[in-house]
Structures are given as C-alpha cells and as structure tokens.
Design a protein around this motif. Sequence first.
Motif, PDB file in Angstrom:
ATOM      1  N   ASN A 191      93.784  66.765  30.217  1.00  0.00           N
ATOM      2  CA  ASN A 191      94.341  65.777  31.140  1.00  0.00           C
ATOM      3  C   ASN A 191      93.339  64.663  31.406  1.00  0.00           C
ATOM      4  N   GLY A 192      92.059  65.019  31.484  1.00  0.00           N
ATOM      5  CA  GLY A 192      91.026  64.013  31.632  1.00  0.00           C
ATOM      6  C   GLY A 192      90.619  63.694  33.048  1.00  0.00           C
ATOM      7  N   ASN A 193      91.131  64.441  34.021  1.00  0.00           N
ATOM      8  CA  ASN A 193      90.796  64.158  35.423  1.00  0.00           C
ATOM      9  C   ASN A 193      90.350  65.414  36.153  1.00  0.00           C
ATOM     10  N   GLY A 194      89.589  66.269  35.458  1.00  0.00           N
ATOM     11  CA  GLY A 194      89.099  67.485  36.077  1.00  0.00           C
ATOM     12  C   GLY A 194      90.174  68.550  36.150  1.00  0.00           C
ATOM     13  N   VAL A 195      90.047  69.425  37.143  1.00  0.00           N
ATOM     14  CA  VAL A 195      91.006  70.523  37.288  1.00  0.00           C
ATOM     15  C   VAL A 195      92.180  70.028  38.141  1.00  0.00           C
ATOM     16  N   ASN A 196      92.924  69.079  37.577  1.00  0.00           N
ATOM     17  CA  ASN A 196      94.060  68.478  38.274  1.00  0.00           C
ATOM     18  C   ASN A 196      95.212  68.268  37.302  1.00  0.00           C
ATOM     19  N   THR A 197      96.413  68.174  37.855  1.00  0.00           N
ATOM     20  CA  THR A 197      97.592  67.872  37.064  1.00  0.00           C
ATOM     21  C   THR A 197      97.494  66.455  36.519  1.00  0.00           C
ATOM     22  N   ASN A 198      98.038  66.244  35.338  1.00  0.00           N
ATOM     23  CA  ASN A 198      98.022  64.915  34.737  1.00  0.00           C
ATOM     24  C   ASN A 198      98.971  63.989  35.494  1.00  0.00           C
ATOM     25  N   ASP A 226      98.986  60.459  35.052  1.00  0.00           N
ATOM     26  CA  ASP A 226      99.248  59.188  34.373  1.00  0.00           C
ATOM     27  C   ASP A 226      99.861  59.356  32.983  1.00  0.00           C
ATOM     28  N   ASN A 227     100.170  60.616  32.599  1.00  0.00           N
ATOM     29  CA  ASN A 227     100.795  60.898  31.299  1.00  0.00           C
ATOM     30  C   ASN A 227      99.938  60.446  30.119  1.00  0.00           C
ATOM     31  N   LYS A 228      98.615  60.430  30.317  1.00  0.00           N
ATOM     32  CA  LYS A 228      97.690  60.068  29.260  1.00  0.00           C
ATOM     33  C   LYS A 228      96.666  61.179  29.095  1.00  0.00           C
ATOM     34  N   PHE A 229      96.195  61.351  27.863  1.00  0.00           N
ATOM     35  CA  PHE A 229      95.296  62.454  27.566  1.00  0.00           C
ATOM     36  C   PHE A 229      93.893  61.950  27.222  1.00  0.00           C
ATOM     37  N   PHE A 230      92.952  62.879  27.277  1.00  0.00           N
ATOM     38  CA  PHE A 230      91.561  62.615  26.932  1.00  0.00           C
ATOM     39  C   PHE A 230      91.192  63.551  25.788  1.00  0.00           C
ATOM     40  N   TYR A 231      90.674  62.992  24.687  1.00  0.00           N
ATOM     41  CA  TYR A 231      90.380  63.751  23.475  1.00  0.00           C
ATOM     42  C   TYR A 231      88.871  63.907  23.337  1.00  0.00           C
ATOM     43  N   MET A 232      88.438  65.118  23.009  1.00  0.00           N
ATOM     44  CA  MET A 232      87.017  65.394  22.873  1.00  0.00           C
ATOM     45  C   MET A 232      86.767  66.179  21.588  1.00  0.00           C
ATOM     46  N   GLY A 262      81.870  63.249  20.460  1.00  0.00           N
ATOM     47  CA  GLY A 262      82.666  62.042  20.612  1.00  0.00           C
ATOM     48  C   GLY A 262      83.892  62.320  21.455  1.00  0.00           C
ATOM     49  N   ALA A 263      84.291  61.347  22.286  1.00  0.00           N
ATOM     50  CA  ALA A 263      85.463  61.508  23.145  1.00  0.00           C
ATOM     51  C   ALA A 263      86.066  60.145  23.422  1.00  0.00           C
ATOM     52  N   PHE A 264      87.391  60.103  23.616  1.00  0.00           N
ATOM     53  CA  PHE A 264      88.056  58.849  23.945  1.00  0.00           C
ATOM     54  C   PHE A 264      89.376  59.149  24.642  1.00  0.00           C
ATOM     55  N   GLY A 265      89.864  58.152  25.365  1.00  0.00           N
ATOM     56  CA  GLY A 265      91.143  58.303  26.043  1.00  0.00           C
ATOM     57  C   GLY A 265      91.386  57.158  26.996  1.00  0.00           C
ATOM     58  N   ASP A 266      92.591  57.129  27.582  1.00  0.00           N
ATOM     59  CA  ASP A 266      92.974  56.155  28.600  1.00  0.00           C
ATOM     60  C   ASP A 266      93.189  56.874  29.920  1.00  0.00           C
ATOM     61  N   ASN A 267      92.880  56.186  30.998  1.00  0.00           N
ATOM     62  CA  ASN A 267      93.096  56.757  32.328  1.00  0.00           C
ATOM     63  C   ASN A 267      93.550  55.670  33.290  1.00  0.00           C
ATOM     64  N   ASP A 268      94.296  56.056  34.310  1.00  0.00           N
ATOM     65  CA  ASP A 268      94.684  55.153  35.387  1.00  0.00           C
ATOM     66  C   ASP A 268      94.003  55.599  36.671  1.00  0.00           C
ATOM     67  N   ASN A 269      92.992  54.822  37.096  1.00  0.00           N
ATOM     68  CA  ASN A 269      92.341  55.054  38.387  1.00  0.00           C
ATOM     69  C   ASN A 269      91.840  56.489  38.536  1.00  0.00           C
ATOM     70  N   THR A 270      91.045  56.919  37.568  1.00  0.00           N
ATOM     71  CA  THR A 270      90.469  58.258  37.586  1.00  0.00           C
ATOM     72  C   THR A 270      88.967  58.169  37.823  1.00  0.00           C
ATOM     73  N   THR A 271      88.459  58.872  38.827  1.00  0.00           N
ATOM     74  CA  THR A 271      87.030  58.893  39.110  1.00  0.00           C
ATOM     75  C   THR A 271      86.345  59.925  38.219  1.00  0.00           C
ATOM     76  N   ILE A 272      85.255  59.516  37.584  1.00  0.00           N
ATOM     77  CA  ILE A 272      84.584  60.365  36.610  1.00  0.00           C
ATOM     78  C   ILE A 272      83.259  60.849  37.170  1.00  0.00           C
ATOM     79  N   GLY A 273      83.055  62.178  37.120  1.00  0.00           N
ATOM     80  CA  GLY A 273      81.775  62.751  37.475  1.00  0.00           C
ATOM     81  C   GLY A 273      81.293  62.321  38.843  1.00  0.00           C
ATOM     82  N   SER A 274      79.963  62.208  38.983  1.00  0.00           N
ATOM     83  CA  SER A 274      79.346  61.848  40.257  1.00  0.00           C
ATOM     84  C   SER A 274      78.974  60.376  40.329  1.00  0.00           C
TER      85      SER A 274
END
Length: 346
Positions: free
Chosen positions: A175-182, A184-190, A211-223
């Motif tokens: 999903n690309g946003n941690g332990v949360n439901t997706n 934005d219907n977009k995925f993160f590939y690693m 290598g990793a890539f993806g699209d996100n809508d207003n997702t906070t990453i890490g710290s």
Amino acid sequence: MKLRYLLVSTVIFFLSVLILFPVHLFAQDDSERNDIRLLSLIKHEPFSVSGLIQAYGRYSFEDTNFNGGRTFQAGNARIGISGVLDGQFDYRFQFNFAREPNLLDAYMSYNYSERFRIRMGAQKPQFSAELLPHPGLTDLISRARLVGTMLNPREIGASIFGDLGQVHYYFSLFNGNGVNTNMDNKFFYMGRLAYQAETDGDGFVRIGINGAFGDNDNTTIGSSGIQVAGHRYLYGADIRYEDNSWIFAAELLVGDFDVVNYIGGPEETIVGYYFTGGYKINESTRVVARWDHLSFREIDSGSDQFILGLTHYVTDLVSFRINLLSEFDEAIDNQVGISASMQLHF
C-alpha cells in the motif's frame, strides 16, 4: 562542540567498557540453565513465542532534544507468535506494547521451496541492509538515520522472495503508507537483489542493491515529516563483511520525492549513507564505530554523526549496550550525547 563534553562522554564510554567486561562473572550456571528452560518451553516449530524488552537511558550534554534529550524510555516491549504449519505454510504476528498496542507483523507465507516463497499481510520490507536485522541484533542502539527518514518500518501487501544459490531476490507490492489501508488506490513497488559468499574463518561478504517506486497522495513517510503527493523513488546499494573478529559495512540510499507543504519546493532529494567498522573482542563483547550522513538537497540541510558503541552479552538472552554520539551540523552547534540500553531478547 564543547571539548569538555566530548572528553567527559569518552571517559564515561571507556569506564563502561571496564565495568561491563567482568559482568559475565556474575552470570551463574543456574541462570544459563534457566535460559535453556525458557527456550524449551516457548520455542516449538508449530508454535513459537518471541519477545524483546529494551529499556533506554538517553542524555544530551546540552539541554536540547538531541539524542532524545534527557530521558528514560521503554524502547520496545514486543511479543510475537510464529510457527510452521502443514502444507508448507507459516505465520507470524507481533505487537509492540511499549506505548500502546501497536501492530508490527501479521502475515502468512507459503514456502514452495527455498527458491520461491510468497508472503501476504503486514510485514517488514526486506529493503535496505540497515532495516533487515531484528532490532535486538543491530550494530548500534539506533539504526542509521537513512532508514527512519525514508522508509516505513512496516508495510501491508504481498512479497515474493527466495534464494537462487548465493543470490537472494525480493520483490513486493505494498500500500505504501505503513500499516494502514490503501486510501489512494495506488501501490508502492520495492525490490532487492543480494549476493552473499562465504569466506575463510566462518565469515561472509554480502553485496546488495535496492530500488523502489510508486505514487502517493498526501502520505507522510518515515520520521522526516515529508508529505509525498506524487512520485516517490528510492535507490541504493550496500555491502557488509563479517567474520569471527571484524565487521565492516557501508550503505547508500537516495530518495527522490514529489512533496507538498514543503519549504524546499515541490520536490526533495534525500541522501543518506553510513560506514561501519567493528571489532569482536570476544564471543560476548564487541565495539562498533559508525559515520552516519543525512542531507536534504532542496533546503540545503544536512548533518553527520559519529557513533561509538559497545555491546556486551551477559547471557545468550540478556545484553547491555552503550553508545556515544556526536553530531556535526553547519547550521547549529555541534552536539554530544550518550545512550545506554538493557535488553532481553528471546
């Protein structure tokens, strides 16, 4: 940096070395047998219990928030259950109760063979050499900053991985946003490829690329606090050598992000790398040093840290750690801190 702080902290570090060396003299045979009894009760192939308790003390020589300020912490209070089932399936779920119940792992895997395995659920990404080790087995008390800044410690999704001889491969869809439901219907590939070869003296050398890539809508990453809205790319490489006496490791990770609500503009590039060297004094004690760099290109900000760490295992399950940290930053005064931890890992 005030020289007296560095001198005092260095003295504290080496006094700790002298104190911790004889700690094993107080570890009685009864306690070692108790360790074995505990493991025999909770470790079984279909149902195994694991745990990690880490108590921290952190101190900044200046009255700042560097190194967490001046505080005691319950860093980890983890409990996990895992096992191997019929039909080549296995499972794992794990929570951290240090502050509140916090889901870490909740997955099932199908192991067709060593060459092909598939895992679904909440899991740790097998991405970046610094993220891979269990938190009870890291070289220093805290991981290198590149991990927490650019990666979520857990993701929800599916991954395939396996070993093709000396080559390990890993590909995932999250999903690309941690332990949360997706949302934005977009995925993160690693993805990760690693080659490992055994060396003389019961050692190994491992080289990996990520290598990793993806699209996100207003997702906070890490710290980092960066809010991604658009493309996100990560790429890097790492190497590690370890034998009965020495540890050498290095890693580079670069992240390119489309961001919003950011003073640096619509894009940011983060660069993180570290160099680690260590010496195993004996089977129970090791000293490790690390140079850790982290920088943000668009806001022209960055810093370097030097960390000197000692780890001593009193028994197979109980260990003590002490780390001396110095941070060098052109924008603010250099800072010094010291951290210590006591750990139970089974």
